[in-house]
Scaffold this motif. Structure first.
Motif, PDB file in Angstrom:
ATOM      1  N   ARG A 198       6.659  16.978 -11.435  1.00  0.00           N
ATOM      2  CA  ARG A 198       6.681  15.618 -11.972  1.00  0.00           C
ATOM      3  C   ARG A 198       6.799  14.573 -10.873  1.00  0.00           C
ATOM      4  O   ARG A 198       6.387  13.456 -11.041  1.00  0.00           O
ATOM      5  N   MET A 199       7.507  14.913  -9.824  1.00  0.00           N
ATOM      6  CA  MET A 199       7.929  13.883  -8.897  1.00  0.00           C
ATOM      7  C   MET A 199       7.911  14.413  -7.475  1.00  0.00           C
ATOM      8  O   MET A 199       8.442  15.486  -7.215  1.00  0.00           O
ATOM      9  N   VAL A 200       7.248  13.701  -6.566  1.00  0.00           N
ATOM     10  CA  VAL A 200       7.319  14.048  -5.149  1.00  0.00           C
ATOM     11  C   VAL A 200       7.512  12.774  -4.351  1.00  0.00           C
ATOM     12  O   VAL A 200       6.817  11.782  -4.581  1.00  0.00           O
ATOM     13  N   ASP A 201       8.426  12.816  -3.407  1.00  0.00           N
ATOM     14  CA  ASP A 201       8.667  11.678  -2.541  1.00  0.00           C
ATOM     15  C   ASP A 201       8.560  12.139  -1.084  1.00  0.00           C
ATOM     16  O   ASP A 201       9.398  12.895  -0.598  1.00  0.00           O
ATOM     17  N   PHE A 202       7.482  11.710  -0.430  1.00  0.00           N
ATOM     18  CA  PHE A 202       7.257  12.044   0.987  1.00  0.00           C
ATOM     19  C   PHE A 202       7.556  10.846   1.891  1.00  0.00           C
ATOM     20  O   PHE A 202       7.261  10.890   3.086  1.00  0.00           O
ATOM     21  N   SER A 203       8.103   9.786   1.357  1.00  0.00           N
ATOM     22  CA  SER A 203       8.141   8.510   2.078  1.00  0.00           C
ATOM     23  C   SER A 203       9.077   8.549   3.280  1.00  0.00           C
ATOM     24  O   SER A 203       9.942   9.417   3.391  1.00  0.00           O
ATOM     25  N   HIS A 204       8.872   7.602   4.187  1.00  0.00           N
ATOM     26  CA  HIS A 204       9.715   7.465   5.377  1.00  0.00           C
ATOM     27  C   HIS A 204       9.765   8.753   6.199  1.00  0.00           C
ATOM     28  O   HIS A 204      10.828   9.300   6.477  1.00  0.00           O
ATOM     29  N   ASN A 205       8.590   9.252   6.561  1.00  0.00           N
ATOM     30  CA  ASN A 205       8.482  10.389   7.469  1.00  0.00           C
ATOM     31  C   ASN A 205       7.379  10.072   8.478  1.00  0.00           C
ATOM     32  O   ASN A 205       6.980   8.908   8.602  1.00  0.00           O
ATOM     33  N   ASN A 206       6.922  11.089   9.173  1.00  0.00           N
ATOM     34  CA  ASN A 206       5.821  10.875  10.118  1.00  0.00           C
ATOM     35  C   ASN A 206       4.574  11.645   9.709  1.00  0.00           C
ATOM     36  O   ASN A 206       3.834  12.134  10.546  1.00  0.00           O
ATOM     37  N   PHE A 207       4.391  11.821   8.419  1.00  0.00           N
ATOM     38  CA  PHE A 207       3.179  12.515   7.980  1.00  0.00           C
ATOM     39  C   PHE A 207       1.967  11.721   8.444  1.00  0.00           C
ATOM     40  O   PHE A 207       1.962  10.494   8.387  1.00  0.00           O
ATOM     41  N   GLN A 208       0.938  12.462   8.896  1.00  0.00           N
ATOM     42  CA  GLN A 208      -0.239  11.749   9.366  1.00  0.00           C
ATOM     43  C   GLN A 208      -1.506  12.442   8.885  1.00  0.00           C
ATOM     44  O   GLN A 208      -1.460  13.314   8.018  1.00  0.00           O
ATOM     45  N   GLY A 209      -2.621  12.000   9.387  1.00  0.00           N
ATOM     46  CA  GLY A 209      -3.892  12.622   9.012  1.00  0.00           C
ATOM     47  C   GLY A 209      -4.350  12.169   7.641  1.00  0.00           C
ATOM     48  O   GLY A 209      -3.839  11.212   7.068  1.00  0.00           O
ATOM     49  N   LYS A 210      -5.324  12.900   7.117  1.00  0.00           N
ATOM     50  CA  LYS A 210      -5.845  12.571   5.792  1.00  0.00           C
ATOM     51  C   LYS A 210      -5.016  13.258   4.721  1.00  0.00           C
ATOM     52  O   LYS A 210      -4.378  14.272   4.974  1.00  0.00           O
ATOM     53  N   LEU A 211      -5.064  12.723   3.515  1.00  0.00           N
ATOM     54  CA  LEU A 211      -4.434  13.401   2.384  1.00  0.00           C
ATOM     55  C   LEU A 211      -5.295  14.600   2.041  1.00  0.00           C
ATOM     56  O   LEU A 211      -6.510  14.491   1.983  1.00  0.00           O
ATOM     57  N   GLN A 212      -4.655  15.749   1.828  1.00  0.00           N
ATOM     58  CA  GLN A 212      -5.418  16.914   1.400  1.00  0.00           C
ATOM     59  C   GLN A 212      -5.496  16.903  -0.117  1.00  0.00           C
ATOM     60  O   GLN A 212      -4.467  16.855  -0.780  1.00  0.00           O
TER      61      GLN A 212
END
Ligand SMILES: *[C@@H]1O[C@H](CO)[C@@H](O)[C@H](O)[C@H]1NC(C)=O
Ligand SMILES: *[C@@H]1O[C@H](CO)[C@@H](O)[C@H](O)[C@H]1NC(C)=O
Ligand SMILES: *[C@@H]1O[C@H](CO)[C@@H](O)[C@H](O)[C@H]1NC(C)=O
Ligand SMILES: *[C@@H]1O[C@H](CO)[C@@H](O)[C@H](O)[C@H]1NC(C)=O
Ligand SMILES: *[C@@H]1O[C@H](CO)[C@@H](O)[C@H](O)[C@H]1NC(C)=O
Ligand SMILES: *[C@@H]1O[C@H](CO)[C@@H](O)[C@H](O)[C@H]1NC(C)=O
Length: 902
Positions: A565-579
């Protein structure tokens, strides 16, 4: 609160239905004896055609439906007993399942058709009422589809026991039941609309007749259960004649006033459950005379005053529940004389004083203790305990907010322990060795959140508790690696610590996990990919907010139905394209990947996630033209909140999408709740585990120019933030169809053209920011219709003409308008010399009364609801009347939620 935690069924049963279940057990034995008896007797041809026909017709009058579960809280074994009933004349109905006959006369004297999947409406002309010899009738846990209780129920002259609980009966309880003068057992409880677990609706009423007149002549009553029957009055002396009463259950009936002393006439009382009413006054003194009392539950009332010292006098008292009342003073020493005490809940009161935890250990039979959330200071004696003296062996121990400064070491020896809660204390240092003890095999839930705990003994990272399901260690000072959890864990909250390092691959072994919160730590590395998609197919909520993860976003949903239902990836250093995940995340509602470095075009494929309500992608490197939806039908049909601000989007505003955002088109006043990961979770795949499944979405929005932290997001909130990009072209007129919008921010783009007058139809709007664009023309007079508008900004555009000066527009500062050379009139200095002034309507007459109401509102909201977060701050001036009603309704709903969580 003992009831909301996971504890073995035994304690749950004690709370709600203990007496009931005892009766059930007795009943089963009784049936068994009877059946063996009947087998002998069924040879005798003592059948009565009329009764056989009555049973056959009764059977035909209902459908069998074992799918619709009347009460999702109760796991009951259903069995369609009537499906095996014969229909030809040859069979003796006395041997039919659930039918009991008098061995002498062959008359039907008992019908035990509880949990029998009966489905359909129940009428007074049903042939069951021909069974005039009936003494016991049990139709509980069926679904009578909101029928009234048939008046004919009162015409069983011999009836001794009537059970109609949890069966979807509705309406006033008929006065005819008062004719059942031989009745000793009456149970009409839990006829509630419970499909929404947070809004219990009492379906049955007992107003006219009221309780007093219904039971006045039922002097043989020994058991009376009317939980969740709507009464709404003072109890008075309505029960005074029931001198044989042993078991009384009137929870959730809307009763108020003092608990009447005439209950003192009920000297036989052994089970008393008055939970969830509004009873006031002190703990009644007649209780001390109830020598048979073993169960008393006054949870969720307004009982005040001290716990009387006579409490220790009785030897029979075993279960005492006073959760959430207004009890004050210290716990009297006499309480420690209650040697038979098995379960004690004094949590959420205002009790005070200093106590030795050891005093409770002397109560050898005590297995459940909850002292949480009082003002008690618990001390732990340093001395060694004699291993030979027996002391209590807890199943359940909850000492939250008890001023504990260290771990009670005896917990390590509590081999029966299933749950302990030491949250919100001042416990400092490592979790001690004896707690890291694999002999705590039954431990299912640990809550040590909100302390000053620095780590596990000896930096042990593999946790030993093999039955553990819930581990809450959030808001401590935990450092080092994330621990390796037993694979049984379903809920793990380690947020707000200083955990670091990479996530061990072993996290993929958590095959049943549905809640994982690692937010606000220093975790780094890539998030592990597991074969079952994200961690496991069972995950419902995953929060990785504010860590240092890198790599690509690991959004994955399994091919088959995923519960995510819920995912929070915010405030990180994820980069690149969304898969793009393999499959559509069919249940995903909340997705936040703000504040990363994702560099991609707009993920149009997210539009195919049918339930997506919240999409937050602020401050990344998204770029390009958003363009048109990939699917012409159903692109983001449920979207309510979208924030793509601070990216590099170009081209026109996504007007084609806006046409499809149906959820923003209507303000739904009916379902005022918070967005949470609970809704629609299937009961079959996920057990209900107290509060744990109720996971409210939270985030921070910039609205009205302030970052507002929403610990809970009101379910109706609709927000669009497209600010700080490079959108160009005009604001589409179609934006006026998004009637539920609360906040719209298009600031800091390159928009041209006029402000569309259709914005004036967005009547829920409280914040509108069009500043720092290239908009020209006049401010449409229609915007003066926006009665709730509190923040309005059109500064730094190329607007001209007079500023409307009606209603809300009188409250805006000149900063809302500055940087527009052609604007004139209040609050700007520039006078409107060459413009025809718009007509000024009469002053808002409501201003004064609104102010008075506002004070009430503050009182209502702050008084009723703690932790209530909403965008309005109390400092704000005028809260219009309709909004006020809405807020109060809102707070009430929340209050109701708090009261019915068991
Ligand atoms: C108790 O029963 C007596 C006799 O039936 C009746 O007169 C009286 O009103 C009843 N009291 C209450 C409180 O119902
Ligand atoms: C109770 O019984 C008395 C005497 O039998 C009768 O007069 C009265 O009507 C009954 N009350 C109710 C509510 O049935
Ligand atoms: C308790 O019982 C005693 C003796 O029967 C009686 O005198 C007293 O009034 C009773 N107290 C209450 C509060 O009912
Ligand atoms: C309760 O016990 C106290 C002494 O602990 C005694 O004084 C009092 O009379 C007792 N009350 C009853 C109702 O037995
Ligand atoms: C709109 O967004 C900008 C940043 O993009 C922010 O500075 C401003 O405060 C927001 N306006 C409102 C009214 O919240
Ligand atoms: C402002 O608007 C006027 C027309 O209203 C236009 O002539 C002018 O070029 C605009 N100025 C800018 C800087 O866009």
């Amino acid at each position: 609160m003992i009831s909301t935690k996971i504890i073995k069924s035994i304690i749950k049963l004690e709370r709600n239905t203990m007496a009931l279940s005892l009766l059930v057990v007795i009943n089963v034995l009784f049936h068994f004896l009877l059946l063996s008896h009947q087998l002998v007797n069924s040879m005798q041809p003592s059948c009565h055609d009329e009764e056989r026909n009555a049973l056959i017709q009764f059977n035909k009058s209902f459908k069998l439906d074992c799918q619709s579960r009347p009460n999702p809280y109760l796991t009951i074994v259903v069995h369609p007993k009537t499906s095996s009933w014969g229909s030809n004349n040859g069979t003796n109905y006395c041997s039919w399942d659930g039918v009991e006959c008098d061995v002498e006369t062959g008359h039907v004297i008992g019908l035990y058709l509880d949990s029998s999947c009966l489905y359909g409406s129940f009428h007074s002309n049903n042939t069951i009422f021909h069974l005039v010899h009936l003494q016991e009738l049990d139709l509980g846990y069926n679904n009578f589809t909101f029928s009234p209780i048939p008046t004919a129920m009162g015409f069983f002259p011999e009836l001794k026991s009537l059970r109609l609980s949890s069966s979807f009966f509705q309406g006033q309880i008929p006065s005819q039941l008062s004719l059942l003068s031989k009745l000793s057992h009456l149970d009409l409880s839990y006829n509630t609309g419970v499909n929404d677990p947070f809004v219990v609706k009492n379906l049955l009423k007992l107003k006219n007749p009221n309780l007093g007149s219904l039971v006045q002549n039922l002097t043989a009553l020994d058991t009376l259960f009317l939980h969740y029957v709507d009464m709404g009055y003072e109890l008075g002396d309505s029960l005074a004649n029931l001198t044989s009463l042993k078991n009384l259950g009137l929870g959730g009936c809307g009763l108020y006033g003092p608990i009447p002393s005439s209950l003192g006439e009920l000297t036989q009382l052994s089970f008393l459950n008055l939970k969830e009413n509004d009873f006031t006054g002190y703990i009644p003194s007649f209780v001390q005379n109830l020598t048979h009392l073993f169960f008393i539950n006054l949870d969720n009332n307004q009982i005040s005053g001290p716990i009387p010292s006579w409490f220790g006098n009785l030897t029979a008292r075993e279960y005492i529940y006073f959760y959430s009342n207004k009890l004050i003073g210290s716990i009297p020493p006499s309480l420690f004389k209650l040697n038979n005490l098995e379960s004690l809940d004094l949590s959420h009161n205002s009790l005070s004083g200093t106590l030795q935890l050891d005093s409770f250990l002397k109560l050898r039979n005590l297995i459940a203790l909850d002292l949480s959330y009082n003002m008690i200071s618990l001390h732990i004696e340093e001395r060694e305990r004699d291993p030979n003296t027996t002391h209590s062996n807890f199943n359940y121990l909850s000492l939250a907010s008890c001023n504990l400064s260290k771990f009670p070491e005896f917990i390590g020896n509590q081999t029966n322990l299933e749950l302990f809660d030491l949250s919100s204390n001042n416990i400092y240092g490592q979790i001690p060795q004896n707690l890291m003890n694999s002999s705590l095999q039954r431990l299912e839930e640990i809550d040590i959140s909100n302390n000053l705990i620095t780590g596990f003994h000896n930096h042990q990272t593999i946790l030993p508790w093999s039955s553990l399901r819930v581990l809450k260690i959030q808001s401590n000072l935990l450092q080092g690696q994330l621990p390796v959890l037993p694979s049984s864990v379903i809920h793990f909250d380690a947020s707000n610590n200083i955990l670091s390092g990479e996530i061990p691959k072993s996290i993929c072994n958590l095959s049943s996990i549905f809640f994982l919160d690692l937010s606000n730590n220093n975790l780094s590395g890539e998030f592990p990919r597991c074969s079952g998609g994200m961690i496991s197919g069972s995950i419902i909520a995953l929060n990785l907010r504010n860590n240092s993860f890198h790599g690509t976003i690991p959004l994955e949903c399994q091919q088959q139905e995923s519960d995510l239902r819920m995912v929070d990836f915010s405030h990180n250093n994820f980069q690149g394209k969304l898969q793009r995940p393999f499959a559509t995340c069919v249940n995903l509602e909340f997705l936040d990947f703000s504040y990363n470095q994702i560099s991609d075009v707009f993920p149009t494929w997210l539009g195919s996630f049918p339930l997506l309500k919240v999409v937050l992608m602020r401050e990344n490197k998204f770029h390009g033209v958003i363009g048109k939806p990939e699917y012409t039908k159903g692109a983001f049909p449920m979207l309510q909140i979208i924030d793509v601000s601070h990216n590099y989007f170009t081209g026109a505003l996504p007007s084609q999408y806006m046409l499809l955002w149906d959820a923003m088109k209507a303000f739904k006043v009916s379902d005022l709740k918070y967005m949470n990961a609970w809704e629609n979770v299937t009961f079959n795949t996920h057990e209900i585990v107290g509060e744990t499944t109720l996971y409210n979405y939270s985030t921070t929005f910039v609205m009205k120019s302030v970052a507002t932290s929403y610990g809970k997001i009101p379910a109706n909130l609709a927000v669009i933030d497209l600010s700080s990009n490079n959108f160009s072209g005009q604001i589409p007129e179609s934006i006026g169809s998004l009637k539920a919008l609360y906040s719209l921010n298009l600031s800091n783009n390159a928009l041209t053209g006029h402000i569309p007058p259709s914005l004036g139809t967005l009547t829920e709007l409280e914040s509108l920011d069009l500043s720092q664009n290239k908009l020209s023309g006049k401010i449409p007079q229609q915007l003066a219709e926006l009665k709730f508008l509190q923040k309005f900004d059109v500064s730094y555009n190329n607007l001209t003409g007079p500023i409307p000066h009606e209603s809300q527009f009188n409250t805006f500062e000149n900063t809302s308008f500055e940087g527009n050379q052609g604007l004139c009139g209040d609050p700007l200095w520039k006078k409107c010399e060459n413009w025809l002034l718009p007509p000024s309507s009469a002053l808002n007459k409501d201003v004064d009364s609104n102010f008075a109401i506002e004070l009430d509102w503050k009182f209502a909201v702050t008084g009723l609801v703690s932790g209530f977060v909403i965008g309005l701050s109390l400092g704000e001036m005028v809260i219009p009347r309709t909004r006020l009603a809405w807020l109060i309704y809102f707070s009430r709903t929340r209050l109701a939620e708090l009261m019915i969580r068991n």
